[in-house]
Design a protein around this motif. Structure first.
Motif, short mmCIF file in Angstrom:
data_model
loop_
_atom_site.label_atom_id
_atom_site.label_comp_id
_atom_site.label_asym_id
_atom_site.label_seq_id
_atom_site.Cartn_x
_atom_site.Cartn_y
_atom_site.Cartn_z
N TRP A 69 104.56 127.55 -1.24
CA TRP A 69 103.27 128.14 -1.65
C TRP A 69 102.25 127.71 -0.51
O TRP A 69 102.37 126.45 -0.52
N PRO A 70 101.29 128.39 -0.07
CA PRO A 70 100.46 127.99 1.04
C PRO A 70 99.34 127.28 0.57
O PRO A 70 98.91 127.48 -0.59
N ILE A 71 99.06 126.02 1.49
CA ILE A 71 97.88 125.44 1.10
C ILE A 71 96.58 125.71 2.19
O ILE A 71 96.67 125.46 3.24
N ASN A 72 95.91 126.87 1.54
CA ASN A 72 94.89 127.44 2.34
C ASN A 72 95.54 128.29 3.52
O ASN A 72 96.67 128.57 3.56
N ILE A 92 103.72 117.14 -8.67
CA ILE A 92 102.30 117.59 -8.19
C ILE A 92 101.02 116.78 -8.77
O ILE A 92 99.85 117.16 -8.10
N ASN A 93 101.24 116.46 -9.93
CA ASN A 93 99.92 115.69 -10.44
C ASN A 93 99.42 114.79 -10.20
O ASN A 93 98.52 113.98 -10.70
N SER A 94 100.41 114.02 -9.41
CA SER A 94 100.16 112.51 -8.93
C SER A 94 99.05 112.50 -7.88
O SER A 94 98.70 113.42 -7.29
N PRO A 95 98.16 111.49 -8.25
CA PRO A 95 96.78 111.50 -7.43
C PRO A 95 96.91 111.22 -5.81
O PRO A 95 96.21 111.30 -5.31
N GLU A 96 98.28 110.94 -5.64
CA GLU A 96 98.54 110.76 -4.23
C GLU A 96 98.39 112.12 -3.17
O GLU A 96 98.25 111.97 -1.97
N LEU A 97 98.48 113.22 -3.95
CA LEU A 97 98.33 114.48 -3.27
C LEU A 97 96.94 114.58 -2.31
O LEU A 97 96.88 114.93 -1.47
N ASP A 153 91.83 121.10 -2.07
CA ASP A 153 92.87 121.79 -1.87
C ASP A 153 94.13 121.34 -2.97
O ASP A 153 94.68 122.18 -3.26
N ALA A 154 93.70 119.92 -3.29
CA ALA A 154 94.67 119.62 -4.10
C ALA A 154 94.47 119.99 -5.55
O ALA A 154 95.49 120.55 -6.31
N GLU A 155 93.25 120.16 -5.98
CA GLU A 155 93.00 121.02 -7.04
C GLU A 155 93.35 122.53 -7.04
O GLU A 155 93.96 122.80 -8.04
N LYS A 156 93.15 123.16 -6.00
CA LYS A 156 93.46 124.57 -5.84
C LYS A 156 95.19 124.69 -6.01
O LYS A 156 95.65 125.56 -6.76
N LEU A 157 95.81 123.70 -5.33
CA LEU A 157 97.15 123.79 -5.33
C LEU A 157 97.68 123.85 -6.75
O LEU A 157 98.49 124.57 -7.15
N SER A 168 96.38 124.35 -9.49
CA SER A 168 96.07 125.37 -10.44
C SER A 168 96.89 126.72 -10.05
O SER A 168 97.47 127.55 -10.84
N ASP A 169 97.02 126.79 -8.66
CA ASP A 169 98.02 127.99 -8.06
C ASP A 169 99.38 127.74 -8.59
O ASP A 169 100.01 128.81 -9.10
N ILE A 170 99.73 126.52 -8.54
CA ILE A 170 101.42 126.28 -9.23
C ILE A 170 101.45 126.55 -10.62
O ILE A 170 102.40 127.25 -11.12
N GLU A 171 100.48 126.01 -11.39
CA GLU A 171 100.49 126.17 -12.60
C GLU A 171 100.53 127.84 -13.04
O GLU A 171 101.39 128.24 -13.95
N LEU A 172 99.63 128.59 -12.27
CA LEU A 172 99.69 130.15 -12.53
C LEU A 172 100.99 130.83 -12.17
O LEU A 172 101.46 131.53 -12.63
N ILE A 173 101.73 130.43 -11.18
CA ILE A 173 103.04 130.88 -10.73
C ILE A 173 104.12 130.48 -11.63
O ILE A 173 104.76 131.40 -12.06
N GLU A 174 104.02 129.09 -12.23
CA GLU A 174 104.97 128.91 -13.36
C GLU A 174 104.74 129.78 -14.58
O GLU A 174 105.96 130.20 -15.30
N GLY A 175 103.53 130.11 -14.62
CA GLY A 175 103.22 130.84 -15.81
C GLY A 175 103.59 132.31 -15.88
O GLY A 175 103.95 133.12 -16.77
#
Length: 526
Positions: free
Chosen positions: A169-172, A207-212, A220-224, A226-233
């Motif tokens: 999945w692309p980041i931006n 992906i939820n680790s604050p290191e992201l 971008d971390a926040e968007k990634l 929510s995107d991944i969550e949407l994909i899994e859903g």
């Protein structure tokens, strides 16, 4: 497990297909780069760098910057032996691509992120669906501005008529493109614009680790996430069985020109793509692990080496082991043949092979023995079907422009027609030769190659026809009557079969109505 079974499991034979300019040839090059098959990637479009793309080696391709013939390339990657067939994207050469798809076990489709799915890609996908060929999608050119990835996934599903599942999945995107999150391997791949090196990648399970945030910043971390969550859903889990049935297409994102996301695609591909599969012949199903050798010719190429007027017939091995200097049966003409110098290809560079296995593509020197669709076996009478020639839609008379070179012209036309680039018909009324093609560009290619490879000059004369159709009938009297009435529009093809040249859709429809016992065919395979 026998040696043959081991070799079969190592093989991955696939084609890369796309619309022109979606970056197919560049993607092929980068895959070869990872296989260690080439060491410098040629910049295809740039005139400053004279080293052109490895897979576009014909002179006319270098001038135009497009691929007009399918190239075959093989290389090793880890424990796998990979055979890539790079196909022409230009629609005038669609027929070459359709035939190539009969010789592969799976397909990678390249899609331009800005343009999405284009007409040519849709057509090719239909051919894949007819054969249930497994498909992977590579969304290319992420370093440029383009469509929103979710919109693009919807478009892929709707246009290609297949379920999709993103595995990266692309980041931006565009100017702000930072990389991709590799869902399949749970890794973060960070992007640094460079054509020669692979960017940094970090293992990243949670992906939820604050290191992201340290890697890609807060927004971008926040968007990634929510995107991944949407994909899994929204999208089902990736199911390899569904992919192998041709029902589900995994999607990867990257930029082939900048060498980004290609290795991820390749690593996933060798794990999940099918090894050679059984193929249906007319008589029975042929399994790759059978002892007896079988194979079919899916392509013939004249003049791979302009210094020697030689043709090469490409054979796809379907079962058993092919060995140099063994006797094999050429089923159509019933002869035994042996080949002392079969070759394997790395684009234009070729090397002699001693053995080859199912899934491999071997080049056989051809002095006019082969036609597209011919079968070679260890002795069995087998016929592989499914290599059509389509009815042409553009026609021109071909004339000799230099009377001293009639012999060269005839030889050139003969060999180029065997390649299946175009079809030749001889008009029964005036004895003139007519060339029929699927697209305008082929006339230019034929003229160029006749001049540069055979030293012959041809002239074209326009001819206004609607369609060529092959005709046959069980009623000889009606067939004779039809041929008399349509005398001026009758021709024969290279095989001597009757062809009706209809000059309009209306004339064709009336002919079909008036002559009920005549069958009209629009492909030569009947």
């Amino acid at each position: 497990m026998t040696e043959l079974q081991e070799e079969i499991l190592k093989r991955r034979t696939f084609a890369i297909i796309s619309h022109p300019d979606a970056g197919k040839t560049t993607l092929t090059e980068k895959l070869l780069l990872f296989g260690g098959a080439i060491h410098v990637a040629g910049a295809v479009k740039s005139n400053k760098i004279k080293k052109t793309a490895t897979s576009d080696w014909m002179e006319i391709e270098k001038q135009r910057g497009i691929s007009v013939a399918t190239s075959v390339m093989g290389f090793n990657y880890g424990d796998y032996k990979i055979n890539i067939l790079d196909t022409p994207g230009h629609q005038d050469f669609a027929e070459d691509t359709y035939r190539t798809l009969t010789a592969v076990d799976s397909v990678i489709i390249a899609v331009d992120v800005a343009k999405g799915v284009e007409a040519q890609t849709r057509k090719l996908m239909e051919v894949c669906r007819m054969r249930n060929t497994p498909v992977m999608i590579f969304v290319n050119k992420l370093d440029r501005e383009g469509k929103d990835p979710f919109d693009l996934l919807d478009e892929l599903e709707a246009e290609l008529n297949i379920s999709v599942r993103p595995l990266s999945w692309p980041i931006n995107i565009g100017q702000r493109f930072k990389g991709v999150y590799n869902i399949y391997e749970e890794k973060l791949d960070l992007y640094t614009p460079s054509k020669q090196i692979v960017s940094e990648s970090v293992n990243f399970k949670d992906i939820n680790s604050p290191e992201l945030e340290n890697y890609i910043g807060d927004s971008d971390a926040e968007k990634l996430r929510s995107d991944i969550e949407l994909i899994e859903g929204v999208y089902p889990e990736f199911d390899k069985e569904e992919y192998l049935k041709g029902k589900l297409a995994p999607v990867f994102f990257g930029s082939a020109l900048n060498n980004f996301g290609v290795k991820e695609l390749l690593d996933c591909f060798v794990q999940i793509a099918p090894s050679p599969r059984p193929i249906h012949a007319v008589e029975r199903e042929v399994k790759p692990e059978e002892e007896q050798f079988t194979g079919f010719i899916f392509k013939i190429h004249a003049n791979m080496d302009p210094n020697h007027r030689s043709c090469i017939a490409f054979v796809k091995i379907c079962s058993g082991k092919f060995s140099r200097n063994e006797n094999y049966k050429h089923v159509r003409n019933g002869k035994l043949m042996r080949f002392s110098s079969p070759t394997a290809f790395m684009a234009q560079k070729k090397s002699i092979v001693d053995d080859a296995y199912p899934g491999d593509i071997v080049g056989l020197p051809d002095t006019g023995n082969f036609k597209i669709g011919d079968t070679l076996t260890g002795g069995e009478e087998l016929h592989f079907k499914g290599l059509p020639s389509f009815s042409p839609e553009m026609f021109k008379y071909i004339d000799n422009a230099d009377p001293m070179k009639a012999k060269q012209l005839n030889k050139g036309i003969d060999q180029l027609m065997d390649e299946g680039v175009a079809q030749i018909f001889t008009n029964q009324f005036n004895g003139r030769k007519i060339i029929g093609t699927v697209g305008q560009l082929q006339f230019e290619v034929i003229q160029y190659r006749l001049l540069n490879e055979y030293g012959a000059q041809c002239r074209w004369e326009p001819l206004n026809l609607y369609k060529a159709c092959w005709i046959e009938s069980d009623d000889p009297a009606e067939l004779e009557n039809f041929k008399k009435r349509k005398y001026q529009f009758m021709a024969v093809d290279k095989e001597g079969r009757d062809v009706f040249l209809a000059d309009s859709g209306y004339v064709l429809m009336m002919a079909q109505n008036d002559f009920k016992n005549i069958r009209f065919h629009f492909t030569s395979e009947f």
